[in-house]
Motif scaffolding. Structure first.
Motif, PDB file in Angstrom:
ATOM      1  N   GLN A  94      -2.092  -2.996  -3.855  1.00  0.00           N
ATOM      2  CA  GLN A  94      -2.513  -4.320  -4.258  1.00  0.00           C
ATOM      3  C   GLN A  94      -2.420  -5.302  -3.099  1.00  0.00           C
ATOM      4  O   GLN A  94      -1.574  -5.149  -2.219  1.00  0.00           O
ATOM      5  CB  GLN A  94      -1.648  -4.847  -5.411  1.00  0.00           C
ATOM      6  CG  GLN A  94      -1.895  -4.185  -6.744  1.00  0.00           C
ATOM      7  CD  GLN A  94      -1.155  -4.903  -7.868  1.00  0.00           C
ATOM      8  OE1 GLN A  94      -0.094  -5.485  -7.658  1.00  0.00           O
ATOM      9  NE2 GLN A  94      -1.721  -4.875  -9.057  1.00  0.00           N
ATOM     10  N   HIS A 136     -12.374  -0.616   3.228  1.00  0.00           N
ATOM     11  CA  HIS A 136     -11.602  -1.391   2.266  1.00  0.00           C
ATOM     12  C   HIS A 136     -12.456  -1.513   1.009  1.00  0.00           C
ATOM     13  O   HIS A 136     -13.595  -1.960   1.070  1.00  0.00           O
ATOM     14  CB  HIS A 136     -11.305  -2.773   2.866  1.00  0.00           C
ATOM     15  CG  HIS A 136     -10.511  -3.683   1.990  1.00  0.00           C
ATOM     16  ND1 HIS A 136     -11.047  -4.345   0.922  1.00  0.00           N
ATOM     17  CD2 HIS A 136      -9.202  -4.057   2.047  1.00  0.00           C
ATOM     18  CE1 HIS A 136     -10.115  -5.091   0.351  1.00  0.00           C
ATOM     19  NE2 HIS A 136      -8.985  -4.930   1.020  1.00  0.00           N
ATOM     20  N   ARG A 137     -11.898  -1.102  -0.139  1.00  0.00           N
ATOM     21  CA  ARG A 137     -12.689  -1.116  -1.367  1.00  0.00           C
ATOM     22  C   ARG A 137     -11.882  -1.746  -2.491  1.00  0.00           C
ATOM     23  O   ARG A 137     -10.704  -1.435  -2.681  1.00  0.00           O
ATOM     24  CB  ARG A 137     -13.110   0.301  -1.753  1.00  0.00           C
ATOM     25  CG  ARG A 137     -14.037   0.340  -2.986  1.00  0.00           C
ATOM     26  CD  ARG A 137     -14.702   1.689  -3.129  1.00  0.00           C
ATOM     27  NE  ARG A 137     -13.742   2.759  -3.398  1.00  0.00           N
ATOM     28  CZ  ARG A 137     -14.044   4.052  -3.361  1.00  0.00           C
ATOM     29  NH1 ARG A 137     -15.266   4.441  -3.007  1.00  0.00           N
ATOM     30  NH2 ARG A 137     -13.128   4.956  -3.637  1.00  0.00           N
ATOM     31  N   THR A 138     -12.537  -2.641  -3.242  1.00  0.00           N
ATOM     32  CA  THR A 138     -11.910  -3.252  -4.403  1.00  0.00           C
ATOM     33  C   THR A 138     -13.005  -3.585  -5.408  1.00  0.00           C
ATOM     34  O   THR A 138     -14.155  -3.144  -5.257  1.00  0.00           O
ATOM     35  CB  THR A 138     -11.107  -4.509  -3.997  1.00  0.00           C
ATOM     36  OG1 THR A 138     -10.374  -4.979  -5.120  1.00  0.00           O
ATOM     37  CG2 THR A 138     -12.027  -5.611  -3.484  1.00  0.00           C
ATOM     38  N   LEU A 152       0.830  -1.201   0.000  1.00  0.00           N
ATOM     39  CA  LEU A 152       0.000   0.000   0.000  1.00  0.00           C
ATOM     40  C   LEU A 152       0.866   1.253   0.000  1.00  0.00           C
ATOM     41  O   LEU A 152       1.916   1.284   0.644  1.00  0.00           O
ATOM     42  CB  LEU A 152      -0.923   0.020   1.224  1.00  0.00           C
ATOM     43  CG  LEU A 152      -1.942  -1.122   1.355  1.00  0.00           C
ATOM     44  CD1 LEU A 152      -2.635  -1.041   2.708  1.00  0.00           C
ATOM     45  CD2 LEU A 152      -2.950  -1.079   0.224  1.00  0.00           C
ATOM     46  N   ALA A 203      -3.596   3.276  -1.358  1.00  0.00           N
ATOM     47  CA  ALA A 203      -3.954   2.518  -2.562  1.00  0.00           C
ATOM     48  C   ALA A 203      -2.833   1.533  -2.873  1.00  0.00           C
ATOM     49  O   ALA A 203      -1.664   1.793  -2.591  1.00  0.00           O
ATOM     50  CB  ALA A 203      -4.182   3.450  -3.748  1.00  0.00           C
ATOM     51  N   ARG A 207      -5.986   7.733   3.337  1.00  0.00           N
ATOM     52  CA  ARG A 207      -6.319   6.788   2.269  1.00  0.00           C
ATOM     53  C   ARG A 207      -5.038   6.203   1.675  1.00  0.00           C
ATOM     54  O   ARG A 207      -4.088   6.932   1.383  1.00  0.00           O
ATOM     55  CB  ARG A 207      -7.127   7.469   1.166  1.00  0.00           C
ATOM     56  CG  ARG A 207      -7.603   6.499   0.062  1.00  0.00           C
ATOM     57  CD  ARG A 207      -8.476   7.214  -0.954  1.00  0.00           C
ATOM     58  NE  ARG A 207      -7.693   8.099  -1.799  1.00  0.00           N
ATOM     59  CZ  ARG A 207      -7.119   7.740  -2.957  1.00  0.00           C
ATOM     60  NH1 ARG A 207      -7.237   6.498  -3.389  1.00  0.00           N
ATOM     61  NH2 ARG A 207      -6.445   8.615  -3.666  1.00  0.00           N
ATOM     62  N   THR A 235      -6.613  -4.928  -6.911  1.00  0.00           N
ATOM     63  CA  THR A 235      -6.296  -3.532  -6.654  1.00  0.00           C
ATOM     64  C   THR A 235      -7.247  -3.022  -5.577  1.00  0.00           C
ATOM     65  O   THR A 235      -8.454  -3.259  -5.657  1.00  0.00           O
ATOM     66  CB  THR A 235      -6.443  -2.697  -7.936  1.00  0.00           C
ATOM     67  OG1 THR A 235      -5.548  -3.223  -8.919  1.00  0.00           O
ATOM     68  CG2 THR A 235      -6.122  -1.246  -7.675  1.00  0.00           C
ATOM     69  N   VAL A 236      -6.699  -2.324  -4.569  1.00  0.00           N
ATOM     70  CA  VAL A 236      -7.517  -1.945  -3.428  1.00  0.00           C
ATOM     71  C   VAL A 236      -7.278  -0.496  -3.027  1.00  0.00           C
ATOM     72  O   VAL A 236      -6.249   0.106  -3.350  1.00  0.00           O
ATOM     73  CB  VAL A 236      -7.231  -2.838  -2.202  1.00  0.00           C
ATOM     74  CG1 VAL A 236      -7.588  -4.277  -2.488  1.00  0.00           C
ATOM     75  CG2 VAL A 236      -5.781  -2.721  -1.777  1.00  0.00           C
ATOM     76  N   GLU A 237      -8.268   0.029  -2.341  1.00  0.00           N
ATOM     77  CA  GLU A 237      -8.137   1.289  -1.600  1.00  0.00           C
ATOM     78  C   GLU A 237      -8.458   0.973  -0.145  1.00  0.00           C
ATOM     79  O   GLU A 237      -9.432   0.268   0.137  1.00  0.00           O
ATOM     80  CB  GLU A 237      -9.118   2.336  -2.117  1.00  0.00           C
ATOM     81  CG  GLU A 237      -8.802   2.895  -3.482  1.00  0.00           C
ATOM     82  CD  GLU A 237      -9.813   3.976  -3.860  1.00  0.00           C
ATOM     83  OE1 GLU A 237      -9.458   5.172  -3.831  1.00  0.00           O
ATOM     84  OE2 GLU A 237     -10.969   3.602  -4.149  1.00  0.00           O
ATOM     85  N   LYS A 282      -1.980   8.014   0.023  1.00  0.00           N
ATOM     86  CA  LYS A 282      -2.453   8.978  -0.966  1.00  0.00           C
ATOM     87  C   LYS A 282      -2.922  10.278  -0.327  1.00  0.00           C
ATOM     88  O   LYS A 282      -3.379  11.172  -1.030  1.00  0.00           O
ATOM     89  CB  LYS A 282      -3.601   8.365  -1.779  1.00  0.00           C
ATOM     90  CG  LYS A 282      -3.186   7.139  -2.583  1.00  0.00           C
ATOM     91  CD  LYS A 282      -2.080   7.470  -3.574  1.00  0.00           C
ATOM     92  CE  LYS A 282      -1.634   6.244  -4.364  1.00  0.00           C
ATOM     93  NZ  LYS A 282      -0.522   6.545  -5.282  1.00  0.00           N
ATOM     94  N   TRP A 307      -8.698   2.784   3.850  1.00  0.00           N
ATOM     95  CA  TRP A 307      -8.670   3.943   4.727  1.00  0.00           C
ATOM     96  C   TRP A 307      -8.231   3.470   6.114  1.00  0.00           C
ATOM     97  O   TRP A 307      -8.840   2.537   6.684  1.00  0.00           O
ATOM     98  CB  TRP A 307     -10.047   4.589   4.809  1.00  0.00           C
ATOM     99  CG  TRP A 307     -10.411   5.420   3.611  1.00  0.00           C
ATOM    100  CD1 TRP A 307     -10.416   6.776   3.527  1.00  0.00           C
ATOM    101  CD2 TRP A 307     -10.859   4.940   2.333  1.00  0.00           C
ATOM    102  NE1 TRP A 307     -10.816   7.185   2.266  1.00  0.00           N
ATOM    103  CE2 TRP A 307     -11.090   6.073   1.511  1.00  0.00           C
ATOM    104  CE3 TRP A 307     -11.063   3.679   1.784  1.00  0.00           C
ATOM    105  CZ2 TRP A 307     -11.539   5.968   0.202  1.00  0.00           C
ATOM    106  CZ3 TRP A 307     -11.489   3.573   0.467  1.00  0.00           C
ATOM    107  CH2 TRP A 307     -11.721   4.704  -0.298  1.00  0.00           C
TER     108      TRP A 307
END
Length: 585
Positions: A185, A208-210, A165, A183, A181, A194-196, A168, A198
């Motif tokens: 993998q 967690h978002r993908t 990570l 970003a 945040r 690929t992930v974001e 950002k 917080w």
């Protein structure tokens, strides 16, 4: 034909969730629909610290509900020893196990599945096993705004995960003004996402978002406001994995197909059944029938060679040494002296008949569970077939990929058996040996553990790819005979054929038109309530359904056809008049 929920389990495993400073709850959304969540609770029991985690998910697949749950416990003793237990519920019988790690042997992780031999995993340098260490590392990265890399272990699927990570910038969330945040993998086995993420320097991971198969997967702390639902509800994940195919009346019989990939071009393995003929164009062939030498090859007895040993071994997914398989073998009733190929064909048909409930609600069952409870879909057919084949000395492995059936291309699981120097695909879900040509192989598995199955890769490999048939596969009509590639011929005595946009119809003086199409062998559920008929002259077998007026005919050599809108008297007549003339391949 369908996708197991295992790949969603894997995706859940990719999440960094694991806050243990106090009890926390997370919620999860897939494509804007809430599907599950997780909770983590930390307790101190005397001198032992324990972290208990529960994850759950409920999904709808093709109108049926499937559920999965994971319960894990991590305990830390005063001397630093770690003990882990897990229970993964994908079907009626759970996958369970226990693992231990000791600072006296820092490079080794000892794992004992409930239904399998003990396994020792080598711990990579710097890997993190204790969840609170990962939490501390994430919070430190958020505080210092530095990149973070970590390797962790997923016990239910027994695979290592890597996390990379990059920060950002500040990204405050309601109630967490210090959130940052990141970003990057996450990888688990062959799956990379690929992930974001917080992360709060004081509260740990928050969101967690993908993406999976074109659908957003969002997991976040329950304190955060739920996402605004989409105004237009899209198709569910499983429905999105299906692709439409143009109709072809003899699709299961065709010797080969050429498809063109539009969009992101996938990387596929190549073998005798699957080869790239040009950039983005692939040819898929039905496996050649066994040669005389292959057809006579005996099963393995005694100690197998090194190249076949792993495909003859029992595992927690295929524990064929359990006494339950003794009963199945008695039912199978094989005569002595059969070759590998004879055994493969008989096991293929037996598994198709044994699993009477073709049930989409089973997430993933072991072969032992299927031996006890004959229900499930492609994965259950596959693991049971592999278990029986290995027990009988036939090297066998599973295959993940996509298969064309009717007018749909969708995720599927089938089997390959070793004959001399090649692997031949068979499909117990449809009782095909060799299997039909229109299938896209993504990878194979020795079924050593859940992570090896590869549903995660199958679910994402063809995301953004549209497969287009790059051949017409023409049929020719001459008199009362319709013919196609590879010597395919079907005759209806005194009949008249018509073909329009892939729909084949037959008329006779006695009636019609009837739509005719090749199909796989009908299951017991499909034939429920049907009348078993035989042609008055030919004694050809058929099943006629009074309610739907469908007629299924067995033309021999594993070839079945279905005709629509047939009366009972017409059914008797058709059983005598339809045939595959000599010379049909």
């Amino acid at each position: 034909m369908r996708a197991s929920p295992l790949f969603l389990l894997l995706l859940t495993g990719l999440s960094l969730l694991g806050q243990t400073a106090e009890t926390h709850t997370f919620r999860q959304w897939l494509g804007g629909q809430e599907v599950g969540g997780s909770s983590t609770e930390t307790t101190q029991r005397g001198t032992t610290r324990e972290i208990a985690t529960r994850e759950w998910m409920v999904l709808s697949r093709l109108g049926q509900e499937i559920r999965q749950e994971i319960r894990q416990s991590a305990q830390k003793a005063p001397d630093g020893r770690l003990t882990f237990t897990w229970r993964l519920q994908l079907s009626a019988e759970p996958f369970e196990g226990r693992a231990e790690w000791s600072p006296r042997d820092p490079d080794g992780l000892s794992i004992q599945p409930a239904n399998g031999p003990a396994v020792r995993k080598t711990v990579p340098t710097g890997a993190i096993l204790w969840p609170e260490e990962l939490d501390a590392k994430l919070m430190e990265a958020a505080r210092t705004r530095r990149s973070v890399q970590a390797v962790t272990f997923s016990f239910p699927i027994q695979q290592w995960s890597s996390i990379e990570l990059e920060p950002k910038g500040a990204a405050p969330l309601p109630g967490f003004p210090d959130a940052v945040r990141f970003a990057g993998q996450e990888s688990e086995g062959a799956a990379t996402a690929t992930v974001e993420v917080w992360i709060s320097p004081t509260a740990g991971e928050l969101r967690h978002r993908t993406e999976l198969g074109g659908l957003e997967v969002l997991t976040q702390r329950s304190e955060l406001p739920a996402p605004v639902p989409s105004k237009e509800a899209g198709a569910g994940f499983f429905e999105q994995t299906l692709q439409k195919l143009p109709p072809h009346p003899f699709q299961p019989w065709m010797p080969e197909w050429t498809l063109r990939a539009e969009g992101a071009r996938p990387e596929l393995p190549e073998d005798a059944q699957q080869s790239q003929v040009a950039k983005g164009r692939w040819r898929f062939k039905r496996a050649a029938p066994p040669t005389a030498s292959e057809a006579a090859q005996p099963p393995v007895t005694g100690i197998p060679g090194t190249d076949e040993a792993r495909f003859l071994a029992p595992t927690p997914l295929v524990p064929f040494r359990d006494p339950a398989f003794d009963g199945l073998l008695r039912r199978l009733g094989l005569p002595p002296g059969l070759s590998r190929w004879d055994i493969a064909r008989r096991v293929n048909a037996f598994v198709f008949d044994w699993i009477t409930e073709k049930d989409f609600t089973v997430g993933f069952a072991s072969a032992l569970e299927v031996a006890h409870h004959p229900r499930g879909d492609c994965t259950e057919h596959g693991v049971l077939a592999v278990a029986l084949l290995r027990r009988l000395g036939v090297p066998a492995r599973g295959v993940t990929g996509w298969v064309g059936l009717g007018e749909m291309l969708g995720l599927h699981f089938w089997v390959e058996v070793r004959l001399r120097d090649r692997w031949v695909p068979i499909d117990p879900t449809f009782d095909q040996a060799p299997a039909s040509a229109l299938r896209i192989k993504l990878g194979d598995t020795d079924l050593a553990d859940l992570g090896s199955v590869g549903w995660d890769t199958a679910a994402t490999a063809l995301s953004g790819v549209q497969w287009i048939l790059d051949q017409e596969a023409p049929l020719h009509i001459q008199g009362d005979v319709v013919s196609g590639p590879g010597g395919l011929r079907l005759r209806a005595r005194d009949g008249r054929w018509s073909l329009h946009q892939g729909v084949l119809q037959l008329r006779r003086a006695s009636g019609g038109p009837w739509r005719l199409q090749a199909v796989t062998r009908p299951s017991e559920a499909q034939l429920k309530g049907a009348s078993h008929l035989a042609g008055p002259r030919t004694l050809r077998q058929g099943w006629w359904q009074p309610g739907s007026r469908l007629l299924w005919m067995d033309l021999g050599e594993g070839r079945w056809v279905q005709l629509e809108d047939v009366s009972e008297s017409e059914a008797y007549d058709l059983l005598d008049q339809l045939a595959t003339p000599a010379g049909t391949s």
